[in-house]
Scaffold this active site. Structure first.
Site, PDB file in Angstrom:
ATOM      1  N   LYS A  67      21.668 122.980 -47.449  1.00  0.00           N
ATOM      2  CA  LYS A  67      21.385 123.031 -46.090  1.00  0.00           C
ATOM      3  C   LYS A  67      20.987 124.551 -45.794  1.00  0.00           C
ATOM      4  O   LYS A  67      21.936 125.559 -45.821  1.00  0.00           O
ATOM      5  CB  LYS A  67      22.429 122.170 -45.344  1.00  0.00           C
ATOM      6  N   SER A 142      21.495 116.291 -38.191  1.00  0.00           N
ATOM      7  CA  SER A 142      20.676 117.359 -38.527  1.00  0.00           C
ATOM      8  C   SER A 142      20.500 117.809 -39.805  1.00  0.00           C
ATOM      9  O   SER A 142      19.289 118.345 -40.288  1.00  0.00           O
ATOM     10  CB  SER A 142      21.248 118.774 -37.768  1.00  0.00           C
ATOM     11  N   SER A 166      25.867 114.666 -38.194  1.00  0.00           N
ATOM     12  CA  SER A 166      24.948 115.130 -38.793  1.00  0.00           C
ATOM     13  C   SER A 166      24.766 115.017 -40.550  1.00  0.00           C
ATOM     14  O   SER A 166      23.793 115.326 -41.104  1.00  0.00           O
ATOM     15  CB  SER A 166      24.547 116.925 -38.618  1.00  0.00           C
TER      16      SER A 166
END
Length: 479
Positions: A67, A142, A166
């Site tokens: 990420k 996210s 997320s």
């Protein structure tokens, strides 16, 4: 997890992953950076070690996706934000260091909502990632890019961060497992901060055994992160030994705000658990109705503080339209932050301002204490809690992006775990009639992470649509 050996080279694993990544990138927009040259170089080094009989790690040659809010010198760390465009980190996040010391190879950085502010990955400066099953729908957020990278079998695992859902929500929207550990289990050092009292580092994978291995590797105390806990994960093998579990169901979440497909998935899983001999316990947790409001006061307050460091002076984007130092700060932040970043900064500064601190922030902190106490009381009655992750399956791209309240409501069932610091695991439970993935979340008491994964593996074995990981893999080592 498939690792490099004399029979399967790291080079073949990495090249296959990169080929899939390039194949899917234009259509799904998963990555902000692809790490071809470095990944191939590292694969060659691991293969040479294997050839020479030298020791290699437990993740030798395993390609993974990172990420893009984890600091690493490989590629720019942008957190999908314009204001960090061009920033190459001089340090490596602790979690990344631990993974790569075991031989894992990062093939690319994944897209996210800028600074992890969002529930759809539509708040990325680089554009949205698309759902793995339906290109017209969101990937969740996210950590949308990470979830889709695993769902499309590009990599066997990906890193994520979870501040209010997320990891769990995009895992649910894309049919994979997503773990938010107990707060403080995995070091946050080297991760771009969102809200320091709720941020958690976790992972996406296709089965609980892989998540268990990742937790064995990355959990533990870190001198660079004073919120980290002593390594309870590798020392706790109890796993709640009684094979018959008490599973709590929160009746406060059974309402018309939950989509029929999600309610049916929960009811079907409850029936399955009963059929397999587990006990269902109905829980009343009335303080949870305050969780979303408390979260969107506490977290923006911390966001406003953490984002104040981004000013265009030391690193990242700098506005060229400035005639003074004050203008430089203002123009850089105005041009560099996404609308959702600005919204959270303004909310945070408002609730912390003189005259409003007591009315908002202090009350939210008290509500947080009530939520923590309710979870503690609930786990005196049950081993785990089962709830939806989100009230809806993946929604259409653009459907909620102009309505912040509607977007925030997608977090109504996930944020309380972060406020309480308890672990949560998104588990895939099937699909809607339209073929959209559905997930539920299994919640445990603080420091029950290993037991949570062990029980998830058991649930998977007992379910015709779940994982088939063995219990032996969960606490007794992995390939």
């Amino acid at each position: 997890m498939k690792t490099a050996s004399k029979e399967i080279t790291a080079m073949s694993l990495v090249k296959a992953a990169l080929e899939k990544a390039h194949q899917h990138q234009d259509e799904y927009h998963i990555f902000t950076f692809l790490n071809d040259a470095n990944a191939i170089k590292k694969a060659a080094e691991i293969d040479e070690k294997i050839k020479n009989g030298q020791p290699v790690g437990r993740l030798a040659g395993v390609p993974y996706a990172l990420k893009d809010n984890f600091l690493s010198p490989e590629g720019e760390t942008t957190a999908s934000a314009h204001i960090l465009e061009g920033f190459t980190s001089p340090i490596t996040a602790t979690a990344v260091k631990k993974l790569e010391e075991e031989g894992a190879i990062m093939i690319g950085r994944t897209n996210l909502d800028a600074f992890a502010h969002g529930s759809s990955t539509e708040n990325s400066y680089f554009g949205p990632t698309k759902n793995s099953k339906d290109l017209t729908r969101v990937a969740g957020g996210s950590s949308g890019g990470s979830a889709v990278a695993v769902a499309l079998d590009i990599v066997e695992f990906a890193t994520g961060t979870d501040t209010g859902g997320s990891i769990r929500q995009p895992a649910s929207f894309n049919g994979v497992y997503g773990l938010k550990p107990t707060y403080g289990t995995v070091s946050r050092y080297g991760v771009v901060a969102m809200a320091s009292s709720t941020d958690c580092v976790g992972f996406f994978a296709k089965d609980p055994a892989d998540l268990d291995l990742l937790m064995q590797i990355t959990s533990g105390q870190d001198a660079n992160d004073l919120t980290t806990l002593p390594d309870f994960y590798n020392s706790d093998t109890s796993g709640f030994d009684d094979p018959v579990k008490k599973i709590g169901i929160v009746k406060d979440f059974d309402n018309d705000a939950v989509a029929p497909a999600v309610r049916k998935a929960l009811q079907d899983k409850i029936a399955e658990l009963k059929a397999n001999g587990h006990e269902i316990v109905e829980l009343s947790m009335p303080a949870l109705k305050y969780a979303l409001a408390a979260y969107y006061i506490i977290v923006p307050a911390e966001v406003a503080s953490n984002l104040s460091r981004h000013d265009g002076i030391r690193y990242g984007f700098r506005s060229e339209d400035a005639g003074s130092l004050q203008d430089l700060y203002g123009h850089t932040r105005n041009e560099g932050f996404m609308p959702e970043n600005k919204r959270r900064i303004m909310i945070g500064n408002f609730v912390l301002s003189s005259g409003f601190y007591d009315a908002y922030y202090l009350k939210a902190a008290k509500a947080r204490t009530l939520i923590i106490e309710e979870y503690d009381q609930a786990f005196e009655k049950c081993d785990f809690i089962l709830t939806p992750v989100s009230p809806n399956p993946a929604f259409k791209l653009g459907e909620k992006v102009d309505d912040p309240v509607a977007m925030y409501l997608e977090d109504m069932m996930s944020v309380s775990l972060n406020l309480a610091g308890v672990p949560g695991l998104a588990i895939p439970v099937g699909q809607t009639e339209d073929g959209l993935d559905l997930g539920l979340q299994l919640v445990g008491p603080r420091r029950s992470d290993a037991a949570l994964l062990k029980f998830a593996a058991e649930m998977g074995r007992q379910s015709s649509s779940g994982s088939t990981a063995d219990d032996a893999d969960i606490m007794g080592g992995n390939d």
